[in-house]
Design an enzyme around this catalytic site. Structure first.
Site, PDB file in Angstrom:
ATOM      1  N   ASP A   1     -40.642 -63.198-101.191  1.00  0.00           N
ATOM      2  CA  ASP A   1     -41.339 -62.155-101.968  1.00  0.00           C
ATOM      3  C   ASP A   1     -41.526 -60.865-101.193  1.00  0.00           C
ATOM      4  O   ASP A   1     -42.417 -60.082-101.501  1.00  0.00           O
ATOM      5  CB  ASP A   1     -42.710 -62.695-102.421  1.00  0.00           C
ATOM      6  CG  ASP A   1     -43.353 -61.802-103.468  1.00  0.00           C
ATOM      7  OD1 ASP A   1     -42.617 -61.177-104.245  1.00  0.00           O
ATOM      8  OD2 ASP A   1     -44.589 -61.724-103.501  1.00  0.00           O
TER       9      ASP A   1
ATOM     10  N   HIS B   1     -46.901 -59.497 -96.370  1.00  0.00           N
ATOM     11  CA  HIS B   1     -46.116 -58.549 -97.158  1.00  0.00           C
ATOM     12  C   HIS B   1     -46.863 -57.863 -98.297  1.00  0.00           C
ATOM     13  O   HIS B   1     -46.231 -57.129 -99.077  1.00  0.00           O
ATOM     14  CB  HIS B   1     -44.851 -59.244 -97.698  1.00  0.00           C
ATOM     15  CG  HIS B   1     -45.123 -60.370 -98.664  1.00  0.00           C
ATOM     16  ND1 HIS B   1     -44.958 -61.686 -98.311  1.00  0.00           N
ATOM     17  CD2 HIS B   1     -45.528 -60.373 -99.942  1.00  0.00           C
ATOM     18  CE1 HIS B   1     -45.248 -62.454 -99.348  1.00  0.00           C
ATOM     19  NE2 HIS B   1     -45.603 -61.679-100.349  1.00  0.00           N
TER      20      HIS B   1
ATOM     21  N   HIS C   1     -46.159 -70.453-103.771  1.00  0.00           N
ATOM     22  CA  HIS C   1     -46.262 -69.204-103.025  1.00  0.00           C
ATOM     23  C   HIS C   1     -47.708 -68.705-103.111  1.00  0.00           C
ATOM     24  O   HIS C   1     -48.210 -68.420-104.197  1.00  0.00           O
ATOM     25  CB  HIS C   1     -45.314 -68.156-103.599  1.00  0.00           C
ATOM     26  CG  HIS C   1     -45.362 -66.845-102.881  1.00  0.00           C
ATOM     27  ND1 HIS C   1     -44.929 -66.691-101.585  1.00  0.00           N
ATOM     28  CD2 HIS C   1     -45.811 -65.628-103.271  1.00  0.00           C
ATOM     29  CE1 HIS C   1     -45.091 -65.437-101.210  1.00  0.00           C
ATOM     30  NE2 HIS C   1     -45.632 -64.774-102.221  1.00  0.00           N
TER      31      HIS C   1
ATOM     32  N   ASP D   1     -50.044 -65.740-101.684  1.00  0.00           N
ATOM     33  CA  ASP D   1     -50.185 -64.498-100.937  1.00  0.00           C
ATOM     34  C   ASP D   1     -51.419 -64.588-100.046  1.00  0.00           C
ATOM     35  O   ASP D   1     -52.527 -64.836-100.535  1.00  0.00           O
ATOM     36  CB  ASP D   1     -50.317 -63.311-101.890  1.00  0.00           C
ATOM     37  CG  ASP D   1     -49.000 -62.963-102.566  1.00  0.00           C
ATOM     38  OD1 ASP D   1     -47.958 -63.127-101.922  1.00  0.00           O
ATOM     39  OD2 ASP D   1     -49.016 -62.534-103.735  1.00  0.00           O
TER      40      ASP D   1
END
Length: 1323
Positions: free
Chosen positions: A377, A586, A265, A267
């Protein structure tokens, strides 16, 4: 030999310390993984200076100079890029050994070979995410000494940015990073394997305690202790054999199966900005690809098309290798979206575009589409997501974030999720409750113990690999996974793929439970408000993109632009969309990222808005040019709207452009037309169809046809047979029939030409009444413009000039503009009931005035008197007499009080209260003024504002509101209803600003805790430092009250609210335009609207629909939702009445006990310590209604509140000779009484961009907004022949169907289910 006396604690700690890299690290197992001797010889060089961070990809060695440096030196500052060169000499003593290059620093690094091909990343911090080794060879066999050259790019940040004092603290911009180790060492794999097994056994023993039914934990403890004793004696082979025996004891076939999938993951921005992420992707993915070369069973799932695109652009070598493993099915694109977006704030259309552009990328680059939505997430999930997924062809969904909820544990890990329309998707939450597992024993056991669906399912997914800041799976994780594939007491584990897992889960779908509605995360609800600029720019960008795509389609279909231009525009708009979609990541749109990321996002938003502005203006100018118009007003919404100019209202039809021709409609009449022919043509005109009204002309015809006063008398030439009665008759006829056809514009133009050709002279038929009210002379003459000292002096110097001539003088001296002259004309026309023709001719004078005054060598006074015909001069004199009377000089100002009230589509006068007004009568013979008399008559019901005591009253024909001196609404009523119902709650006024303490438990920008509600402090109340309400504007069209308040005065945290409370004549809501200077520290600003309504639910707009949430707190699930997300409106409603709050840029709401609260601003200090510390401007409105909510018009009002009309050449002078024409392109009608099917997108289809030679395909997307069934008729005047039902990815679902014809319209009819989203392909 094992000791006969064992203590569990001491044995566990013995094992733990043997594995530690901190305790006894010089003699334990960990210290023996690498041999201390031999060592390779390394020379280390550093490129002088630092590289440019914005240049991403393969390092450019040109013009770089390197200097030799030593290990132990430090580099910085934060975010800077440094390049190192390594010359490695590997001695012959390494032959037959596994050789590793080891690099350890606190920063993130990327290793390149001599040819600058990326090889692998090194990561140094945090400690648990170290990746410090690169395998040079599993079996070095080079013989003689071998020299190798490598380059290492170091970025001065760690995996989680550079927080000063803590991970989520604002970055330390001046941090330096030490290079701690650069070595070439021999790796002892047999020691590593024992280390791995001891690590697993330690966890096994620790996890199975004394309370467990069997002795598995003690068996693991005994095995590990025995292995340590054997290692101590030097018998590594036997130690490994004992471990092999333990791990060979398998499970039964019915044991739970874990599908382990590698994952990383990343970001797209968080504690770093976008440019850092581009390097993170390269570092993480090249490490993953290197592991794929080594482990053939290793599979990896990767989301976010944007990140793939970054790697493709900046690291083509890595992308080429990715494509290879995608073809093998091991590097697996998932999610289908452009980025992992926020799940609440983006619009419905933004969600669709995430998948449209994401799946398009995956299809074009890899030849596949993702089958599962991947959003592990995000801070909650909209109730409309299931239908959106179905609309883009996705039926599976994975997340785990709801495991973070503070109050209630979500009851399922596998379930069917239903949206507000009933659409369903299959959902899996990995029971390990993380997306960055490490393939440990504890995680495997937790997967089963934590599972909420035992008995219903027998398989789960585990995502392993470091994440958030990237990193991905490591060699240790893959080794652990392989070791635990089938071990007694632990769920079975296998390397798998998302498709294999979901396919297995689908076989048990019928046994799963269902959940309907939103997936609300009971945490991070402060993100609906943090970083106000992100919310504002996002809303503006989404609306601008809709408008611009619509205009491109219209301009293309009407041949105002060619197809190549349209394709170019579409390409630019796609990139603009992608920039907006990226910003909806997000941690960016929610505002939980650092200042650098916010700055980057603001640049991208502004870039997208600039693209939209440029393309919109281009298309509008092209359309305007095609129509030979001087200005244009674009209404992108599907219903008629009001546009105000020069104190006038124009009804702009839905989905249309209204063009204006300010030079006068007379230009369209043939010069050869005789008066008799024109009058005959008017009288015999036929009216057909159903078109929207031309507001200006219809208003004029209303005045011509009105019977309550003598309007017009015309002195015609001797050869004319027509008299004033025939003129009035024809005007009345046009007035009536123009209600149904736009042709009246042309007919009235002919009438005007007829009057002009005859040089008709305006005279008064009997007496005309000019009403007088107590206003200032300046406003009567100059509108809003006031005299200044200079103009006072000019006025005294030019006393010999009349007022009209003085206006011309000011124009000549460049003291007033032509546009201002037109505004003055508007003031005159509204205030004086002189002959209608006189007004028209005076308008012509003003339009010609610019030509007169262009010649600077001629005296204006002389030219004005000699240039115009005598008939016009008489009109000038008539007006001059009116405005230069003795009464005016005494500062009694003129004001017309019976201006016709104009209402969209039904231009009829409104009834007002009886009132007493002064009146002055004008004699038509001698033009003298008689003494004022008192006359009582109906007054119009425009906007009224007046003061009563300390309160103020705002009123129009729709609503009435009482405002107290603190700017609060203490009485709110809908007028003309059956009862005078007051929506406000006793002693609890609306528009009450309140401030709360806002100190969360940890996640500063993310969370607002429930206890913040206990710290409520009203702002605009008695005792505050308030500048009380004053009337700042008052006109028939609008009124404005202004007030302000300051708190924390004379401190660094001083804050101020300034607010205008606005009511206009054509809106049924009160607007609050606010300016806030916000300097608080961890405070939360909201505005409250308490009502007396008795309702158990509040209604909130969400994507493509609405969601009802409880206002009561009966359960923990209810009170945990103390702060929720909504879009442009929220409402409370009883049967038959209700109230809505609209806004232009906010998303945080609360609905409790009859009170709606709109969240305005927060002031967290991490990760951005200046979050929202600036001046803010935002608008909201309160709209009461006496009706059922579905018939209230809230959806339309909120759309209008957020979507201003788009105007081209707004500064074009408008006059009462302006001619208007509307072109409407889409008509959407339903079998419901109100608008229920809403148009959400009009765009060029993707297939049109691929086949430029074909006729264009256009996408229409609509949705049902109220949860009712509707049958829609969708018509267009654009040249389409067929339509197809398609999905959100623009794939055709049905065969093309021919459109029906109805005159110049083509249409199709189709049903809509409640909240249904439907897309259509027109061709």
């Amino acid at each position: 030999m094992a000791s006969r006396i064992k203590n569990k604690r001491t044995t566990l700690e013995r094992i733990e310390k043997s594995l530690s890299n901190k305790y006894f690290a010089d003699v334990n197992i960990f210290s023996r993984i690498y041999e201390k001797e031999p060592r390779g010889d390394i020379k280390l060089y550093h490129a002088i200076g630092s590289l440019i961070p914005e240049i991403i990809g393969k390092p450019n060695l040109k013009n770089l100079e390197f200097e030799e440096v030593e290990v132990g030196e430090s580099y910085g500052p934060t975010w800077s890029i440094h390049l190192f060169k390594l010359e490695v000499l590997i001695p012959t003593s390494f032959n037959g050994r596994e050789v590793h290059l080891c690099w350890q620093s606190d920063a993130e690094c990327l290793l390149f070979n001599e040819d600058l091909q990326p090889l692998q990343a090194f990561s140094g911090s945090p400690d648990h995410q170290h990746r410090c080794e690169f395998v040079l060879s599993r079996d070095w066999q080079e013989g003689a000494n071998k020299k190798l050259v490598f380059y290492v790019e170091m970025q001065c940040c760690d995996m989680f940015g550079a927080g000063k004092g803590g991970m989520i603290e604002p970055p330390d911009e001046d941090r330096v990073y030490q290079l701690k180790m650069v070595e070439v060492l021999a790796f002892q794999r047999d020691v590593f394997n024992i280390f791995r097994d001891l690590e697993l056994l330690y966890e096994y023993a620790k996890f199975y305690g004394d309370d467990d039914a069997d002795d598995k934990g003690y068996q693991a403890l005994y095995t590990a202790n025995h292995m340590l004793n054997l290692v101590s004696s030097g018998d590594l082979a036997r130690s490994q054999l004992i471990a092999d025996e333990f791990f060979a004891e398998g499970n039964g076939r019915k044991t739970h199966m874990i599908h382990a999938v590698g994952h990383c993951h990343i970001d797209s921005a968080w504690l770093w900005n976008y440019d850092v992420t581009k390097r993170k992707c390269a570092r993480s993915w090249i490490s993953t690809l290197t592991l794929m070369d080594e482990y053939t069973h290793f599979n990896f799932a990767c989301s976010q098309a944007q990140q793939f695109d970054w790697v493709k652009e900046n690291y083509p070598d890595i992308f080429k290798k990715i494509k290879h493993y995608v073809e093998e099915g091991r590097f697996i694109p998932v999610g289908g979206s452009w980025v992992e977006m926020d799940g609440n704030i983006p619009s419905g259309e933004s969600f669709i575009r995430q998948f449209l552009y994401g799946q398009k990328f995956f299809q074009e680059e890899f030849g596949l589409r993702c089958r599962e939505f991947w959003l592990p997430d995000t801070f909650g999930y909209s109730a409309q997501i299931p239908q959106i997924l179905q609309h883009v062809g996705i039926s599976r969904f994975l997340t785990q974030k709801l495991s973070w909820s503070l109050v209630n544990k979500f009851p399922h890990h596998n379930f069917i999720w239903e949206g507000i329309d009933g659409s369903a998707v299959l959902v899996h939450f990995p029971p390990v409750d993380t997306y960055e597992a490490n393939c440990k024993v504890s995680e495997a056991i937790k997967t089963v113990r934590n599972l909420k669906d035992k008995g219903r399912v027998k398989e789960s997914m585990m995502l392993y690999g470091y994440g958030d800041g990237g990193g991905g799976p490591t060699r240790q994780m893959i080794e652990r996974l392989h070791r635990l594939k089938d071990v007694d007491g632990i769920p079975r584990m296998k390397s798998s793929t998302p498709d294999k897992f979901f396919s297995a889960l689908e076989e048990r779908e019928e046994s799963l439970c269902r959940w309907r509605g939103e997936l609300y995360l009971e945490l991070h609800n402060g993100t609906y408000t943090s970083q106000a600029s992100m919310k504002e720019l996002n809303r503006r960008s989404e609306l601008a993109l809709y408008n611009t795509e619509f205009l491109v389609v219209v301009a293309l279909q009407t041949c105002a632009i060619d197809k190549q231009s349209a394709l170019n525009f579409s390409n630019r708009l796609e990139q603009a969309w992608k920039d907006v979609l990226l910003n909806q990541f997000h941690d960016v749109l929610p505002g939980s990222c650092i200042r650098r990321a916010i700055d980057d996002a603001e640049i991208l938003f502004e870039k997208s808005l600039t693209v939209c502005t440029e393309i919109s203006e281009w298309c509008l100018q092209a359309l305007k040019k095609k129509e030979n118009a001087s200005f244009a007003v674009f209404n992108p919404l599907q219903w008629d709207r009001i546009y105000s100019f020069v104190d006038k209202n124009i009804a702009i039809p839905g989905c249309s452009i209204t063009y204006g021709y300010p030079e006068g409609a007379v230009d369209i009449i043939s010069e050869k037309s005789t008066s008799e022919q024109i009058m005959s043509e008017i009288a015999n005109a036929q009216f057909k169809g159903k078109k929207s009204l031309n507001c200006f002309v219809l208003s004029t015809l209303n005045k011509l046809a009105e019977a309550n006063f003598n309007i017009l008398s015309v002195q015609l030439s001797e050869d004319t047979k027509h008299d004033v009665h025939s003129v009035q008759f024809v005007a009345g006829m046009i007035h009536k029939k123009a209600m149904r056809d736009a042709i009246y514009r042309k007919l009235y133009a002919k009438l005007a030409r007829f009057l002009h050709d005859q040089r008709a002279t305006a005279i008064c038929a009997g007496r005309e009444v000019v009403h007088v009210a107590l206003k200032s002379y300046e406003k009567a003459l100059w509108g809003k413009w006031n005299f200044e000292s200079q103009l006072e002096q000019r006025y005294q110097e030019q006393q010999q000039l009349s007022n009209m001539e003085f206006m011309c003088y000011l124009f000549e001296e460049n003291l007033i503009s032509r546009r201002h002259m037109m505004k003055i004309l508007g003031e005159l026309s509204e205030r004086f009931h002189v002959s209608q023709l006189a007004i028209e001719l005076a308008c012509k004078i003003f339009m010609l005035l610019g030509n007169v005054l262009d010649d600077q060598n001629q005296a204006s006074k002389t030219r004005i008197k000699t240039r115009f015909p005598s008939s016009i001069s008489k009109v000038l004199e008539s007006l001059e007499t009116v405005i230069s009377t003795q009464a005016v000089e005494k500062r009694i100002e003129f004001m017309v009080l019976d201006i016709l009230e104009m209402k969209a589509n039904s231009w009829v006068p409104r009834r007002g209260r009886k009132g007493t007004h002064l009146a002055v009568k004008l004699s038509p013979k001698d033009q003298t003024i008689e003494a004022p008399t008192v006359e009582t008559r109906d007054t119009p019901t425009g906007v009224k504002v007046y003061q009563e005591g300390e309160d103020f009253v705002l009123q129009n024909k729709y609503i009435s509101a009482r405002i107290d001196k603190f700017g609060r609404v203490i009485n709110l009523q809908v007028r003309n209803s059956s009862s005078d119902f007051n929506f406000t709650k006793s002693c609890l006024p609306m528009n009450q600003f309140v401030i709360f303490d806002d100190v969360p438990l940890y996640w500063d920008a993310w969370d607002c805790m429930d206890y913040h509600l206990e710290t409520r402090k009203p702002v605009n109340v008695t005792g505050a430092d308030i500048k009380e309400v004053v009337i700042s504007k008052s006109s028939r069209r609008s009124a404005c009250l202004t007030w302000s308040v300051i708190w924390n005065k004379d401190t660094i945290q001083q804050c101020k609210i300034e607010q205008d409370i606005i009511l206009t004549d054509n809106n049924d809501y009160i607007e609050f335009s606010s300016r806030v200077d916000w300097r608080e520290n961890r405070k939360f600003l909201k505005v409250e609207f308490p009502t007396c309504l008795n309702t158990e639910e509040a209604i909130y707009e969400i994507q493509f629909g609405q969601l009802r949430r409880p206002t009561l707190v009966n359960t923990s699930w209810d009170w945990a939702r103390f702060e929720v997300c909504g879009h442009k409106w929220a409402a409370l409603s009883e049967p038959g009445r209700g109230i809505a709050v609209l806004n232009d840029s906010k998303y945080g709401w609360s609905g409790r006990d009859g009170t709606l609260s709109l969240s305005l601003l927060r002031s967290p200090k991490s990760p951005d310590n200046v979050c929202d510390m600036r001046e803010h401007k935002f608008r909201y409105a309160v709209k009461p209604f006496i009706n059922f909510f579905e018939n209230s018009g809230v959806v339309q009002s909120a759309k209008e509140f957020n979507s201003p009309l788009v105007v081209a050449n707004e500064d074009t002078p408008l006059s009462f000779r302006s001619a208007l024409k509307s072109q409407q392109w889409f008509f959407i009608e339903t079998d419901q009484e109100v608008v229920t099917v809403v148009l959400e997108a009009v765009k060029l289809a993707e297939k049109s961009r691929k086949r430029s030679e074909d006729a264009p395909y256009v996408i229409l997307r609509l949705y049902e907004a109220h949860g009712t069934r509707a049958f829609a008729r969708i018509a267009t005047t654009l040249p389409f022949e067929t339509y197809e039902v398609c999905n959100g990815l623009e794939d055709s679902i049905d065969k093309p169907i021919e459109l029906h014809e109805d005159g110049n319209e083509r249409y199709f009819e189709i049903p809509f289910a409640p909240f249904e989203i439907r897309s259509f392909l027109l061709h």
